[in-house]
Design an enzyme around this catalytic site. Structure first.
Site, short mmCIF file in Angstrom:
data_model
loop_
_atom_site.label_atom_id
_atom_site.label_comp_id
_atom_site.label_asym_id
_atom_site.label_seq_id
_atom_site.Cartn_x
_atom_site.Cartn_y
_atom_site.Cartn_z
NE ARG A 15 -13.98 20.78 -7.96
CZ ARG A 15 -14.66 20.46 -6.86
NH1 ARG A 15 -15.84 20.97 -6.63
NH2 ARG A 15 -14.14 19.61 -5.99
CB ILE A 17 -15.21 30.56 -4.25
CG1 ILE A 17 -16.69 30.43 -3.86
CG2 ILE A 17 -14.65 31.91 -3.82
CD1 ILE A 17 -16.93 30.27 -2.35
CG ASP A 36 -7.91 22.44 -8.24
OD1 ASP A 36 -8.62 23.35 -7.80
OD2 ASP A 36 -8.27 21.24 -8.24
CB VAL A 63 -3.25 23.20 0.21
CG1 VAL A 63 -3.31 24.10 -1.00
CG2 VAL A 63 -4.63 22.69 0.60
CG ASN A 89 -10.86 29.08 -2.89
OD1 ASN A 89 -11.97 29.49 -2.55
ND2 ASN A 89 -10.73 28.06 -3.74
CE1 TYR A 154 -16.32 24.30 5.19
CE2 TYR A 154 -18.14 25.46 6.25
CZ TYR A 154 -17.21 25.36 5.22
OH TYR A 154 -17.19 26.32 4.23
CE LYS A 158 -14.07 27.04 5.58
NZ LYS A 158 -13.03 27.40 4.61
#
Ligand code: NAP
Length: 258
Positions: A15, A17, A36, A63, A89, A154, A158
């Site tokens: 789902r 992006i 997924d 993952v 992703n 987060y 990133k």
């Protein structure tokens, strides 16, 4: 057909992006492995890709599990014979005041958003280096450029993705592998539905308030679509970007300027 003859893996393709990127890659001629966490959404995307006339493989995987990463690489090589493109992703957010963040919260975000990005890249790069060709693309964020008060874990993940991107790009350039990242802003996916719900509740505001205020600040005047991000991934995956490595590009409607 900028990706004709290429094969790609997009993690978290079920789902948001990931799904938009999987479909755009297929429209540009790529075959796609669409792993997924949720098998049903992986299968639904694979079905859409098949309808576009490309090869598509669905698989359930987490993952953060090393055995699943190996299975992902083996599946792609078995089905496609090679891996040209990996898009790291899959990712999550959780909104916490830093003093409330637990060790389990920290590990959940960092294991998925950072550790898995490295180990998926490592596993796929072994195959790419052997063939002296490949492209690895990572999901960073404007939260990897500037800290945010309720997203400390987060943001750490990133910022780290940008570090992984630069380091792997330097290590793999001479082996024919390019590594870049994209830094989206506020994208209209389930992720922002949950950020808004949690953040608005923490601030005692009605659901929708935080998202609305943030979107009102976007210079280009609208929320970002998953396709806005997919277009940048598609360019970076294509040979049009053959002289680009080690870079992180903002795609955020002007929200972030550096
Ligand atoms: P999303 O709508 O929440 O989708 C995330 C996808 O990742 C889902 O398909 C999810 O599967 C999958 N996933 C989650 N945990 C996984 C795991 N352990 N193993 C495999 N797959 C897993 O998120 P999004 O908005 O599309 O975001 C995609 C990426 O862009 C993330 O890395 C995110 O940090 C980054 N990003 C997003 C925004 C934004 O505004 N949305 C902004 C900047 C960066 P399930 O459906 O099974 O949960």
């Amino acid at each position: 057909m900028r990706l004709a003859g290429k094969s790609a893996i997009i993690t978290g393709a079920g789902r948001g992006i990931g799904r938009a990127t999987a479909l755009m890659f297929a429209r540009e001629g790529a075959d796609v492995l669409a792993p997924d966490l949720d098998l049903a959404s992986s299968e639904a995307v694979a079905k859409e890709i098949l309808a576009l006339g490309r090869k598509a493989v669905a698989m359930q995987m987490d993952v953060t599990r090393m055995a699943d990463i190996q299975r992902m690489v083996q599946t792609a090589v078995r089905e496609f014979g090679k891996i040209d493109i990996l898009v790291n992703n899959a990712g999550i957010t959780q909104v916490r005041f830093p003093l409330e963040l637990t060790e389990a919260d920290w590990d959940r975000t960092l294991n998925l958003n950072l550790k898995a990005v490295f180990f998926c890249s490592q596993a796929v790069a072994r195959e790419m280096v052997a063939r002296k060709s490949g492209v690895i693309l990572n999901a960073a964020s404007i939260s990897g450029r500037t800290g945010k008060p309720m997203l400390v874990d987060y943001c750490a993940s990133k910022f780290g993705v940008i570090g992984i991107t630069q380091s792997l790009a330097m290590a793999l350039a001479k082996h024919g592998v390019r590594v870049n990242a994209v830094a989206p802003g506020i994208v209209d996916t389930d992720m922002w539905v949950s950020i808004d719900r949690e953040w608005s509740a923490l601030e005692g505001k009605p659901t929708g308030a935080v998202k609305q205020a943030r979107v009102a600040n976007i210079p280009l005047g609208r929320i970002e679509t998953p396709e806005d991000v997919a277009k940048l991934y598609t360019f970076l995956a294509s040979d049009d970007a053959s002289y680009i490595t080690g870079q992180t590009y903002n795609v955020c409607g002007g929200l972030q300027l550096n």
